[in-house]
Design a protein around this motif. Structure first.
Motif, PDB file in Angstrom:
ATOM      1  N   LYS A   1       0.815  -1.213   0.000  1.00 43.54           N
ATOM      2  CA  LYS A   1       0.000   0.000   0.000  1.00 43.54           C
ATOM      3  C   LYS A   1       0.848   1.262   0.000  1.00 43.54           C
ATOM      4  O   LYS A   1       1.709   1.430   0.852  1.00 43.54           O
ATOM      5  N   GLY A   2       0.607   2.116  -0.930  1.00 39.96           N
ATOM      6  CA  GLY A   2       1.113   3.489  -0.845  1.00 39.96           C
ATOM      7  C   GLY A   2       2.608   3.678  -0.913  1.00 39.96           C
ATOM      8  O   GLY A   2       3.104   4.749  -0.581  1.00 39.96           O
ATOM      9  N   GLY A   3       3.370   2.681  -1.313  1.00 40.82           N
ATOM     10  CA  GLY A   3       4.803   2.861  -1.477  1.00 40.82           C
ATOM     11  C   GLY A   3       5.560   3.133  -0.192  1.00 40.82           C
ATOM     12  O   GLY A   3       6.487   3.947  -0.158  1.00 40.82           O
ATOM     13  N   HIS A   4       5.196   2.463   0.906  1.00 37.62           N
ATOM     14  CA  HIS A   4       5.910   2.628   2.172  1.00 37.62           C
ATOM     15  C   HIS A   4       7.218   1.823   2.125  1.00 37.62           C
ATOM     16  O   HIS A   4       7.202   0.605   1.998  1.00 37.62           O
ATOM     17  N   TRP A   5       8.344   2.499   2.276  1.00 37.31           N
ATOM     18  CA  TRP A   5       9.638   1.816   2.213  1.00 37.31           C
ATOM     19  C   TRP A   5       9.944   1.113   3.534  1.00 37.31           C
ATOM     20  O   TRP A   5       9.484   1.548   4.586  1.00 37.31           O
ATOM     21  N   LYS A   6      10.707   0.071   3.459  1.00 35.18           N
ATOM     22  CA  LYS A   6      11.003  -0.751   4.643  1.00 35.18           C
ATOM     23  C   LYS A   6      12.307  -1.496   4.432  1.00 35.18           C
ATOM     24  O   LYS A   6      12.738  -1.727   3.291  1.00 35.18           O
ATOM     25  N   ASN A   7      12.951  -1.913   5.542  1.00 30.35           N
ATOM     26  CA  ASN A   7      14.159  -2.732   5.425  1.00 30.35           C
ATOM     27  C   ASN A   7      14.402  -3.477   6.738  1.00 30.35           C
ATOM     28  O   ASN A   7      13.719  -3.289   7.737  1.00 30.35           O
ATOM     29  N   GLY A   8      15.414  -4.378   6.717  1.00 26.76           N
ATOM     30  CA  GLY A   8      15.867  -5.039   7.937  1.00 26.76           C
ATOM     31  C   GLY A   8      15.162  -6.321   8.298  1.00 26.76           C
ATOM     32  O   GLY A   8      15.379  -6.856   9.395  1.00 26.76           O
TER      33      GLY A   8
END
Length: 290
Positions: free
Chosen positions: A271-278
């Motif tokens: 949804k909505g291009g929420h960036w994430k990592n880890g």
């Protein structure tokens, strides 16, 4: 005297230890592994019967030999009971190391873990977004770590016919969070399980509750731009496993009477291009749910 003789005869008739050991083994094999261990302490005869290969052969899956033939390393054991508990305590790598196989101790139901290598991960082979790492605490030769994406889609499949019939199973994502993990708490991730083409389970999970609490102490309220419409759903949170990894339930299903078809297990957040990592993934585990 007559009464005493009759009483003695009745004691003999009712004493299970007077039966041949093969008969006692057969009777015990119709119970459960837990009951067999209890029976082993009753008497010398029941101990021998409860520990016999006749008994423990019944507790092992009928296709156990076939599964062992696909093990990465040769499996050696002195008795069927030893093999049973080895599979309970030390899952085997099978299918060229792409999956692990073990048993649930109290019932003997089959447990599998699908390795990260065997999962379908959007952009999983693109080093700009995911990287493959080796961790000594992992049962597989590689785990995958999320570097940076705005679209999270992870899917695993397992043939329902290889599972123990008439068993309620749950699927779990087995993972860790890197120290600098971010973006995995909002929006929530969606999970879905499809069995033989039918959706049997859907819910929301939150992979990083610590991040959620850090930015929003009242984490059951929506964050700006996040998952407002999902707040009415039950949110499943991760738990720490005995081996130090985290796990979050992705849903449950019943294997039925050998239903023909795949069990498809997915986790998504797109949804909505929420960036994430880890996010560090070892795999998806499918095991009986109690």
């Amino acid at each position: 005297m007559e009464n005493k003789s009759t009483d003695a005869a009745m004691v003999g008739v009712g004493d299970i230890n007077q039966l041949p050991e093969e008969c006692i083994s057969h009777v015990i094999s119709l119970t459960t592994p837990r009951d067999a261990c209890v029976s082993s302490a009753v008497s010398r005869t029941s101990h021998s019967a409860a520990d016999s290969d006749v008994t423990w052969e019944r507790f092992l899956p009928s296709d156990c030999a076939s599964i062992l033939s696909r093990a990465v390393n040769l499996v050696e054991y002195a008795s069927k009971k030893e093999l049973y508990f080895r599979l309970c305590e030390h899952p085997l790598l099978i299918n060229r190391g792409m999956m692990s196989f073990g048993l649930e101790k109290s019932s003997g139901a089959k447990c599998f873990m699908i390795s990260a290598r065997a999962l379908s991960i959007v952009w999983g082979e693109d080093e700009r977004y995911w990287k493959w790492i080796v961790l000594p605490e992992s049962r597989f030769n590689a785990c995958v770590e999320l570097d940076r994406v705005c679209l999270l889609e992870i899917c695993g499949k397992i043939d329902n016919k290889i599972l123990t019939p008439h068993t309620t199973y749950a699927a779990y994502l087995i993972f860790k969070l890197a120290p600098n993990a971010w973006g995995l708490s909002n929006p929530f991730q969606r999970t879905e399980i499809i069995l033989a083409g039918d959706i049997v389970s859907q819910h929301c999970v939150c992979l990083n509750i610590r991040e959620r609490e850090q930015f929003n102490p009242w984490w059951d309220r929506p964050l700006p731009g996040g998952d407002t419409e999902e707040m009415s759903d039950e949110v499943i949170l991760p738990k720490v496993r005995g081996d130090g990894w985290l796990e979050v339930e992705l849903g449950e299903f019943n294997s039925g009477d050998g239903i023909d078809g795949d069990v498809s297990i997915s986790l998504t957040e797109n949804k909505g291009g929420h960036w994430k990592n880890g996010l560090i993934i070892i795999g998806i585990e499918v095991r009986p749910k109690h």
